[in-house]
Enzyme design. Structure first.
Site, PDB file in Angstrom:
ATOM      1  N   HIS A 372       0.839  -1.197   0.000  1.00 39.84           N
ATOM      2  CA  HIS A 372       0.000   0.000   0.000  1.00 39.84           C
ATOM      3  C   HIS A 372       0.878   1.253   0.000  1.00 39.84           C
ATOM      4  O   HIS A 372       1.933   1.283   0.645  1.00 39.84           O
ATOM      5  CB  HIS A 372      -0.930   0.018   1.217  1.00 39.84           C
ATOM      6  CG  HIS A 372      -2.186  -0.764   1.007  1.00 39.84           C
ATOM      7  ND1 HIS A 372      -3.388  -0.189   0.705  1.00 39.84           N
ATOM      8  CD2 HIS A 372      -2.405  -2.104   1.014  1.00 39.84           C
ATOM      9  CE1 HIS A 372      -4.314  -1.109   0.561  1.00 39.84           C
ATOM     10  NE2 HIS A 372      -3.744  -2.291   0.743  1.00 39.84           N
ATOM     11  N   PRO A 373       0.452   2.310  -0.683  1.00 44.97           N
ATOM     12  CA  PRO A 373       1.225   3.544  -0.719  1.00 44.97           C
ATOM     13  C   PRO A 373       1.011   4.391   0.538  1.00 44.97           C
ATOM     14  O   PRO A 373       0.026   4.235   1.250  1.00 44.97           O
ATOM     15  CB  PRO A 373       0.654   4.272  -1.944  1.00 44.97           C
ATOM     16  CG  PRO A 373      -0.782   3.839  -1.969  1.00 44.97           C
ATOM     17  CD  PRO A 373      -0.768   2.401  -1.520  1.00 44.97           C
ATOM     18  N   ALA A 391      -8.173   7.334  -6.908  1.00 42.59           N
ATOM     19  CA  ALA A 391      -9.560   7.752  -6.708  1.00 42.59           C
ATOM     20  C   ALA A 391      -9.888   7.833  -5.228  1.00 42.59           C
ATOM     21  O   ALA A 391     -10.592   8.751  -4.785  1.00 42.59           O
ATOM     22  CB  ALA A 391     -10.500   6.773  -7.405  1.00 42.59           C
ATOM     23  N   GLU A 392      -9.372   6.899  -4.451  1.00 39.30           N
ATOM     24  CA  GLU A 392      -9.677   6.884  -3.021  1.00 39.30           C
ATOM     25  C   GLU A 392      -9.068   8.093  -2.309  1.00 39.30           C
ATOM     26  O   GLU A 392      -9.737   8.763  -1.523  1.00 39.30           O
ATOM     27  CB  GLU A 392      -9.154   5.568  -2.417  1.00 39.30           C
ATOM     28  CG  GLU A 392      -9.997   4.364  -2.822  1.00 39.30           C
ATOM     29  CD  GLU A 392      -9.258   3.043  -2.713  1.00 39.30           C
ATOM     30  OE1 GLU A 392      -9.847   2.012  -3.082  1.00 39.30           O
ATOM     31  OE2 GLU A 392      -8.083   3.039  -2.276  1.00 39.30           O
ATOM     32  N   PHE A 424       0.915   3.537   7.092  1.00 37.74           N
ATOM     33  CA  PHE A 424      -0.356   3.785   7.755  1.00 37.74           C
ATOM     34  C   PHE A 424      -1.470   3.540   6.736  1.00 37.74           C
ATOM     35  O   PHE A 424      -1.471   4.112   5.636  1.00 37.74           O
ATOM     36  CB  PHE A 424      -0.419   5.228   8.263  1.00 37.74           C
ATOM     37  CG  PHE A 424      -1.753   5.601   8.853  1.00 37.74           C
ATOM     38  CD1 PHE A 424      -2.100   5.188  10.131  1.00 37.74           C
ATOM     39  CD2 PHE A 424      -2.652   6.375   8.137  1.00 37.74           C
ATOM     40  CE1 PHE A 424      -3.328   5.529  10.681  1.00 37.74           C
ATOM     41  CE2 PHE A 424      -3.883   6.725   8.679  1.00 37.74           C
ATOM     42  CZ  PHE A 424      -4.216   6.300   9.966  1.00 37.74           C
ATOM     43  N   VAL A 428      -9.871   5.458   3.316  1.00 33.06           N
ATOM     44  CA  VAL A 428     -10.078   6.906   3.252  1.00 33.06           C
ATOM     45  C   VAL A 428     -11.486   7.283   2.821  1.00 33.06           C
ATOM     46  O   VAL A 428     -11.971   8.370   3.157  1.00 33.06           O
ATOM     47  CB  VAL A 428      -9.032   7.573   2.330  1.00 33.06           C
ATOM     48  CG1 VAL A 428      -7.631   7.406   2.885  1.00 33.06           C
ATOM     49  CG2 VAL A 428      -9.117   7.029   0.919  1.00 33.06           C
TER      50      VAL A 428
END
Length: 473
Positions: A372-373, A391-392, A424, A428
């Site tokens: 995950h970024p 998009a999120e 983290f 979102v």
């Protein structure tokens, strides 16, 4: 393809469609008259034993090689007296009826068929004979179905538009759909609404039937003893469906009738009570099944869509390999599970993917987390996020940060990664920018074991939100 589970345990789920019954009706009511007399097991019909099913003879058993004159006479009562009593009642009240007509029974009851047609009743096919089909080969059952259709057309002048075998086999639905002939089939008891079933590439409308709001329980234990038992149960069923409809969940109600059972004077009193109750309460659309089928086809046509449980491996992994960020191994493992129609929904496929994610062990799950970024991090700035992540993050305003906000995210990202060893992660779409920052500040000092569990839960939540955008609920 791995084994797939053919039963649909999901159906419409928690959000059934609004049927939009005609005239603002709240409940569709289908009265079905099973015409079987003369089509049952009998030595005279070439069967090896007498009939033993659905009669008033307690504990009836087949008599191999012998005629059972008491059993035959019970069925004869249905044709000679019970049918006409029901016909008088239903035509006098103008009640629409669907007949499940056994073809050989109708051939032996021409006056009854003429009366059905004169009344405008729908005559659907109830098979060639009123016998068990479970032990027939697929080819034998298909031949019987074809013979039933031919004989039905000879007797009534047209092919049937509906089908119900009743004493069916595992092949019945497939064979009925394969004909391409039927606007509806009813060999299921699995819902309160019609639905479309995809069978061999064809969308077949199914109008479920019932064995409980059905006079057959006069011949079973536990069952009805008096006409009042039957009538009270029908009235109670309708009242509950009406109350549910008034709360926004309309449905339909099938009522199964047999000439030799409810055609008796004491039993028909329960049906009369129910018809009186319908009139007094209101809210019912009493309709033939063909009318229900046409309404459903017009207002709720089948939807063309891909179904995960029917995909090949490459297509499945291509479609869902990114649901868990950059982790196609999760989709590959999920593909091997016992998927079925219940997994063709967002909630169902999410369950399968989460099972696969959890089964991967801590090391593999850590790999999913590290894929995950960072939130509003370097990849976002360089526009190198996946389309889903872009998009999120955009939905929460993370693509439009002030300089101060960007600086805080950068500091928090670095500190969190240093403490816990993975980014983290938060869904979102469930938060606004302020809420995300508040959660970031609150969680950063948790112990890593707690954060690992929390991050995994958030990954699963993100997966569900992504699937919600792809599949029906």
């Amino acid at each position: 393809m791995p084994d797939r589970y053919p039963r649909d345990m999901h159906g419409y789920g928690p959000t059934p469609p609004d049927p939009r019954w005609p005239g603002g009706a709240r409940v569709a009511v289908s009265l079905v008259l099973n015409y079987e007399e003369g089509g049952e097991n009998a030595i005279l019909h070439g069967d090896i034993a007498s009939e033993a099913f659905l009669s008033d003879i307690p504990g009836a058993q087949p008599w191999p090689g012998q005629r059972h004159l008491n059993m035959e006479s019970v069925y004869e009562y249905g044709a000679r007296a019970g049918f006409w009593r029901l016909h008088r009642l239903l035509t006098a009240r103008g009640v629409p009826v669907t007949v499940y007509g056994v073809a050989t029974a109708m051939a032996r009851g021409p006056a009854q068929v003429a009366a059905m047609q004169q009344a405008g009743w729908e005559i659907a096919s109830h098979g060639l004979k009123w016998v068990e089909h479970k032990d027939m080969t697929e080819a034998e059952e298909a031949a019987q179905m074809a013979a039933a259709i031919r004989l039905h057309e000879e007797i009534t002048g047209e092919k049937p538009h509906g089908w119900y075998t009743g004493r069916c086999s595992e092949n019945t639905l497939k064979l009925a759909a394969r004909t391409g002939l039927f606007a509806w089939v009813s060999d299921t008891m699995d819902d309160d609404l019609p639905y479309w079933r995809r069978i061999e590439g064809r969308d077949q409308l199914v109008i479920p039937y019932t064995l409980e709001t059905n006079d057959m329980r006069f011949s079973t234990a536990p069952g009805w003893v008096t006409g009042r038992d039957f009538g009270d149960y029908l009235c109670d069923s309708y009242d509950v469906l009406l109350a549910e409809a008034e709360a926004g969940r309309s449905a339909m109600m099938s009522v199964g009738l047999h000439c030799r059972l409810v055609g008796r004077p004491g039993k028909i009193a329960g049906l009369i009570r129910f018809l009186d109750h319908l009139e007094a309460r209101g809210g019912a659309w009493v309709a033939r099944r063909i009318d229900i089928a046409r309404h459903w086809a017009e207002h709720h046509p089948p939807e063309a869509r891909e179904r995960p449980s029917e995909m090949d491996r490459a297509t499945f992994v291509e479609r869902f390999g990114g649901i868990f960020e950059h982790s196609p191994c999760v989709a590959e493992r999920a593909y091997e599970l016992e998927l079925g129609p219940a997994h063709d929904t967002a909630v169902g496929l999410h369950s399968a993917l989460c099972r696969a994610f959890r089964a991967g062990g801590d090391e593999e799950r850590l790999g999913v987390l590290t894929a995950h970024p960072d939130l509003a991090g370097k990849l976002a700035a360089a526009k190198r996020l996946t389309a889903e992540s872009t998009a999120e993050q955009s939905s929460a305003g993370l693509d439009a940060l002030t300089d101060a906000e960007r600086a805080e995210f950068t500091t928090l990202n670095a500190k969190y990664m240093e403490i816990h060893g993975f980014p983290f992660i938060i869904a979102v779409r469930d938060h606004d920018k302020a809420g995300i920052l508040a959660a970031f500040r609150a969680r950063i000092d948790n112990d890593s074991a707690t954060e690992f569990v929390t991050a995994c839960a958030q990954v699963e939540r993100i997966a569900r939100l992504r699937l919600d955008a792809l599949l029906p609920q």
